[in-house]
Scaffold this motif. Structure first.
Motif, short mmCIF file in Angstrom:
data_model
loop_
_atom_site.label_atom_id
_atom_site.label_comp_id
_atom_site.label_asym_id
_atom_site.label_seq_id
_atom_site.Cartn_x
_atom_site.Cartn_y
_atom_site.Cartn_z
N GLN A 1 -10.72 15.33 3.18
CA GLN A 1 -10.68 14.76 4.26
C GLN A 1 -10.38 13.02 4.36
O GLN A 1 -9.98 12.94 3.89
CB GLN A 1 -12.39 14.49 4.83
N GLN A 2 -10.03 13.06 5.50
CA GLN A 2 -9.56 11.19 6.12
C GLN A 2 -9.93 10.53 6.35
O GLN A 2 -11.62 10.82 7.48
CB GLN A 2 -8.61 11.64 7.29
N PHE A 3 -11.03 9.51 5.79
CA PHE A 3 -11.55 8.39 6.65
C PHE A 3 -11.14 6.96 7.02
O PHE A 3 -10.07 6.65 5.85
CB PHE A 3 -12.74 8.33 5.28
N VAL A 4 -11.85 6.38 7.44
CA VAL A 4 -11.60 5.15 7.66
C VAL A 4 -11.87 4.01 6.95
O VAL A 4 -13.97 4.45 7.91
CB VAL A 4 -11.11 4.33 9.49
N VAL A 5 -12.02 3.22 6.30
CA VAL A 5 -12.87 2.07 5.58
C VAL A 5 -12.25 1.20 5.80
O VAL A 5 -10.56 0.28 5.89
CB VAL A 5 -12.57 2.77 4.15
N ALA B 1 -8.44 0.58 6.42
CA ALA B 1 -7.35 1.73 5.30
C ALA B 1 -8.12 2.96 6.35
O ALA B 1 -9.07 3.44 5.71
CB ALA B 1 -7.30 1.75 4.39
N VAL B 2 -6.74 4.05 6.28
CA VAL B 2 -7.20 6.05 6.22
C VAL B 2 -6.72 6.27 4.69
O VAL B 2 -6.18 6.32 4.26
CB VAL B 2 -6.10 6.14 7.31
N VAL B 3 -7.80 6.84 4.22
CA VAL B 3 -8.09 7.25 2.91
C VAL B 3 -8.45 8.94 3.00
O VAL B 3 -8.98 9.33 4.03
CB VAL B 3 -8.72 6.83 2.02
N LEU C 1 -3.34 6.81 3.27
CA LEU C 1 -1.93 7.09 4.39
C LEU C 1 -2.12 5.76 5.10
O LEU C 1 -0.91 6.11 5.67
CB LEU C 1 -2.82 8.51 5.22
N LEU C 2 -2.85 5.19 5.38
CA LEU C 2 -2.57 3.69 6.69
C LEU C 2 -3.28 2.91 6.39
O LEU C 2 -3.61 3.03 5.90
CB LEU C 2 -2.95 4.20 7.56
N TYR C 3 -2.42 1.61 5.88
CA TYR C 3 -3.28 0.20 5.27
C TYR C 3 -2.59 -0.65 6.85
O TYR C 3 -1.69 -0.91 7.03
CB TYR C 3 -2.52 -0.40 3.87
N ASN C 4 -3.82 -1.24 7.03
CA ASN C 4 -3.75 -2.63 8.54
C ASN C 4 -4.47 -3.64 7.79
O ASN C 4 -5.61 -4.09 7.02
CB ASN C 4 -4.25 -2.10 9.38
N LYS D 1 1.01 -0.70 7.72
CA LYS D 1 1.83 0.03 6.86
C LYS D 1 1.21 1.14 7.08
O LYS D 1 0.10 2.16 6.78
CB LYS D 1 1.80 -0.11 5.04
N VAL D 2 2.44 2.21 7.47
CA VAL D 2 2.77 3.92 7.20
C VAL D 2 3.22 4.17 6.06
O VAL D 2 4.27 4.51 6.19
CB VAL D 2 2.85 4.10 8.16
N GLY D 3 2.10 5.34 5.21
CA GLY D 3 2.11 6.10 4.56
C GLY D 3 3.79 7.01 4.75
O GLY D 3 3.39 7.84 5.53
N ALA D 4 4.33 7.87 3.57
CA ALA D 4 4.87 8.88 4.50
C ALA D 4 5.42 9.82 2.74
O ALA D 4 6.69 9.70 2.08
CB ALA D 4 6.25 9.01 4.86
N PRO D 5 4.32 10.49 2.27
CA PRO D 5 2.95 10.64 2.45
C PRO D 5 2.21 9.71 2.49
O PRO D 5 0.73 9.84 3.03
CB PRO D 5 2.67 12.04 1.99
N LYS D 6 1.93 8.48 1.41
CA LYS D 6 1.12 7.63 1.44
C LYS D 6 1.56 6.36 0.37
O LYS D 6 3.22 6.19 0.48
CB LYS D 6 0.33 8.05 -0.43
N VAL D 7 0.50 4.95 1.10
CA VAL D 7 1.49 4.04 0.92
C VAL D 7 1.22 3.72 -0.57
O VAL D 7 0.42 3.82 -1.68
CB VAL D 7 0.50 2.84 1.33
N GLU D 8 2.71 3.05 -1.03
CA GLU D 8 2.54 2.74 -2.06
C GLU D 8 2.16 1.43 -2.49
O GLU D 8 2.27 0.73 -1.90
CB GLU D 8 3.70 3.19 -2.70
#
Length: 102
Positions: A10-14, A3-5, A39-42, A48-55
């Motif tokens: 700041q954005q981090f890939v975790v 996920a991108v948080v 912001l993004l979940y795989n 899933k790409v959030g607009a602006p975040k994934v619910e």
């Protein structure tokens, strides 16, 4: 699964069981923190790409310790003017471990 948080601007890939350094958080060591601005979940099948975040997706992490980063030196000089200024800075960081992405 990753996920991108967004953590403190700041954005981090975790991924799970990953240890990362983030800007200093106000939580105590050995406490759990939950980040809900994903912001993004795989999950290896769907993305899933959030607009602006994934619910409905949250990232759970455990605060390990508070540390300081390496010193960064700032040196200013104006030639032929006898002007020199040396300054240092150490950024405060928090080390966290990602426990669960749900």
């Amino acid at each position: 699964m990753f996920a991108v948080v967004d953590i403190a601007g700041q954005q981090f890939v975790v991924t799970e069981n990953k240890k990362i350094y983030v800007p200093k958080l106000s939580n105590e060591p050995d406490s759990e923190v939950v980040f809900d601005t994903v912001l993004l979940y795989n999950d290896d099948k769907n993305t899933k790409v959030g607009a602006p975040k994934v619910e409905g997706v949250k990232v759970h992490a455990k605060v390990l310790e508070h540390v300081k980063d390496d010193k960064v030196l700032v040196f200013k000089k104006k030639r032929r003017k006898s002007y020199k200024k040396k300054n240092g800075h150490r950024q405060q960081l928090t080390r966290i471990e990602i426990t669960k992405i749900a």
